[in-house]
Design a protein around this motif. Structure first.
Motif, PDB file in Angstrom:
ATOM      1  N   ALA A 194     -48.339  29.274  41.810  1.00 47.29           N
ATOM      2  CA  ALA A 194     -48.303  30.257  40.727  1.00 47.29           C
ATOM      3  C   ALA A 194     -47.188  29.906  39.752  1.00 47.29           C
ATOM      4  O   ALA A 194     -46.102  29.479  40.148  1.00 47.29           O
ATOM      5  CB  ALA A 194     -48.072  31.649  41.295  1.00 47.29           C
ATOM      6  N   ARG A 195     -47.446  30.056  38.469  1.00 48.96           N
ATOM      7  CA  ARG A 195     -46.442  29.771  37.440  1.00 48.96           C
ATOM      8  C   ARG A 195     -45.398  30.879  37.446  1.00 48.96           C
ATOM      9  O   ARG A 195     -45.739  32.063  37.456  1.00 48.96           O
ATOM     10  CB  ARG A 195     -47.101  29.656  36.066  1.00 48.96           C
ATOM     11  CG  ARG A 195     -48.269  28.656  36.029  1.00 48.96           C
ATOM     12  CD  ARG A 195     -47.855  27.254  36.457  1.00 48.96           C
ATOM     13  NE  ARG A 195     -48.974  26.370  36.675  1.00 48.96           N
ATOM     14  CZ  ARG A 195     -49.517  25.602  35.747  1.00 48.96           C
ATOM     15  NH1 ARG A 195     -49.062  25.648  34.507  1.00 48.96           N
ATOM     16  NH2 ARG A 195     -50.519  24.798  36.040  1.00 48.96           N
ATOM     17  N   THR A 196     -44.126  30.511  37.424  1.00 51.41           N
ATOM     18  CA  THR A 196     -43.071  31.511  37.603  1.00 51.41           C
ATOM     19  C   THR A 196     -41.977  31.454  36.539  1.00 51.41           C
ATOM     20  O   THR A 196     -40.957  32.125  36.665  1.00 51.41           O
ATOM     21  CB  THR A 196     -42.412  31.338  38.987  1.00 51.41           C
ATOM     22  OG1 THR A 196     -41.947  29.994  39.122  1.00 51.41           O
ATOM     23  CG2 THR A 196     -43.402  31.639  40.105  1.00 51.41           C
ATOM     24  N   ASN A 249     -34.247  29.614  31.041  1.00 50.37           N
ATOM     25  CA  ASN A 249     -34.871  29.624  32.365  1.00 50.37           C
ATOM     26  C   ASN A 249     -34.064  28.791  33.358  1.00 50.37           C
ATOM     27  O   ASN A 249     -33.807  29.226  34.492  1.00 50.37           O
ATOM     28  CB  ASN A 249     -36.298  29.073  32.277  1.00 50.37           C
ATOM     29  CG  ASN A 249     -37.339  30.140  32.003  1.00 50.37           C
ATOM     30  OD1 ASN A 249     -37.811  30.816  32.928  1.00 50.37           O
ATOM     31  ND2 ASN A 249     -37.705  30.303  30.741  1.00 50.37           N
ATOM     32  N   GLU A 306     -40.824  23.378  35.535  1.00 49.26           N
ATOM     33  CA  GLU A 306     -40.666  23.947  36.880  1.00 49.26           C
ATOM     34  C   GLU A 306     -40.126  22.917  37.863  1.00 49.26           C
ATOM     35  O   GLU A 306     -39.344  23.249  38.761  1.00 49.26           O
ATOM     36  CB  GLU A 306     -42.001  24.508  37.374  1.00 49.26           C
ATOM     37  CG  GLU A 306     -42.393  25.787  36.660  1.00 49.26           C
ATOM     38  CD  GLU A 306     -43.683  26.381  37.190  1.00 49.26           C
ATOM     39  OE1 GLU A 306     -43.671  27.589  37.509  1.00 49.26           O
ATOM     40  OE2 GLU A 306     -44.688  25.666  37.279  1.00 49.26           O
ATOM     41  N   ASP A 320     -40.222  32.398  33.007  1.00 50.35           N
ATOM     42  CA  ASP A 320     -40.249  33.543  32.091  1.00 50.35           C
ATOM     43  C   ASP A 320     -40.622  33.014  30.707  1.00 50.35           C
ATOM     44  O   ASP A 320     -39.840  32.308  30.068  1.00 50.35           O
ATOM     45  CB  ASP A 320     -38.875  34.214  32.055  1.00 50.35           C
ATOM     46  CG  ASP A 320     -38.892  35.532  31.287  1.00 50.35           C
ATOM     47  OD1 ASP A 320     -39.665  35.653  30.307  1.00 50.35           O
ATOM     48  OD2 ASP A 320     -38.133  36.442  31.663  1.00 50.35           O
TER      49      ASP A 320
END
Length: 248
Positions: free
Chosen positions: A88-90, A100, A148, A92
């Motif tokens: 899942a992309r997390t 971030n 990420e 902001d």
């Protein structure tokens, strides 16, 4: 901690959600500086396993150790060596790339000046140094994934877990992500557990584990998992079609 301890040792781990068994007697070892592919169809238990390794779920059956640090007895030491990229992309999306990454660095207690220097190095490594001040919402899916990865590396982990990191990306973006991770393994000795169902991301000499319905059904070098004249994809399709039998 033994200097000979593997990067990750999952030993006889089981986990259930009520009456539903998600993992049954799962054992996986990630050697230092190795790229290990964790293959499994949807529902195989890959995400559950990652949640146990990262302590999102409490492990009651079996043992998990990171570089020799038992997760149940030394969680801080174990998790300090671990970086994670979840499926899942997390990020902001309302914050910039730098914001971030700085927030994540602060969670790890990294001083701001050191964090800025580390972030500059990592953004250059993932090819996005010019997007530092841009809001995440302006990035493509592949670019967000690269951020990420940079975020997961901010605190200098030695082990990286990636759960289906290229799902939904185009071919070029997928290739970019794989190349970045393999370069880190090759050049910096990073240890990697890479969960995927995309066979093209796996090299013949990678260690590979096939997880099906919560059990390990095959393990070994990726190029040798299949029977004679079988490709890895063919072997995988056969293994997940057969009744579940634990691998030796």
């Amino acid at each position: 901690m033994s200097e000979a301890a593997p990067a990750l040792e999952v030993a006889h781990v089981s986990h259930s959600f009520g009456a539903r068994v998600a993992l049954s007697d799962v054992s996986i070892t990630v050697g230092r500086g190795r790229f290990v592919a964790l293959l499994g169809p949807n529902g195989a238990g890959k995400t559950t396993l990652f949640s146990l390794i990262t302590r999102l779920y409490n492990n009651r059956h079996g043992r998990v150790a990171i570089f020799g640090h038992p997760l149940d007895r030394e969680p801080s030491r174990a998790l300090a060596r671990l970086g994670v990229v979840f499926q899942a992309r997390t990020l902001d999306t309302d914050l910039t790339v730098a914001q971030n990454l700085l927030y994540h660095a602060a969670l790890h207690g990294i001083p701001r000046a050191a964090a800025k220097a580390r972030i500059a190095v990592l953004l250059d490594r993932v090819g996005l140094a010019d997007r530092c001040a841009d809001k995440v919402r302006t990035l493509s899916g592949g670019q967000s994934r690269r951020i990420e990865i940079a975020r997961a590396l901010v605190h200098h982990p030695s082990l990286l877990l990636l759960d289906e990191p290229t799902v939904g990306l185009d071919l070029e973006s997928r290739a970019d992500i794989v190349a970045i991770i393999r370069a880190l393994v090759r050049e910096e000795g990073l240890s990697v557990l890479w969960a995927t169902h995309i066979f093209e991301e796996i090299a013949a000499d990678d260690d590979a584990v096939v997880l099906h319905r919560g059990r390990i059904v095959a393990r070994g070098r990726a190029g040798g998992i299949g029977e004679a004249d079988e490709t890895l994809a063919d072997a995988f399709r056969r293994l997940v079609a057969e009744p579940v039998r634990a691998a030796a």
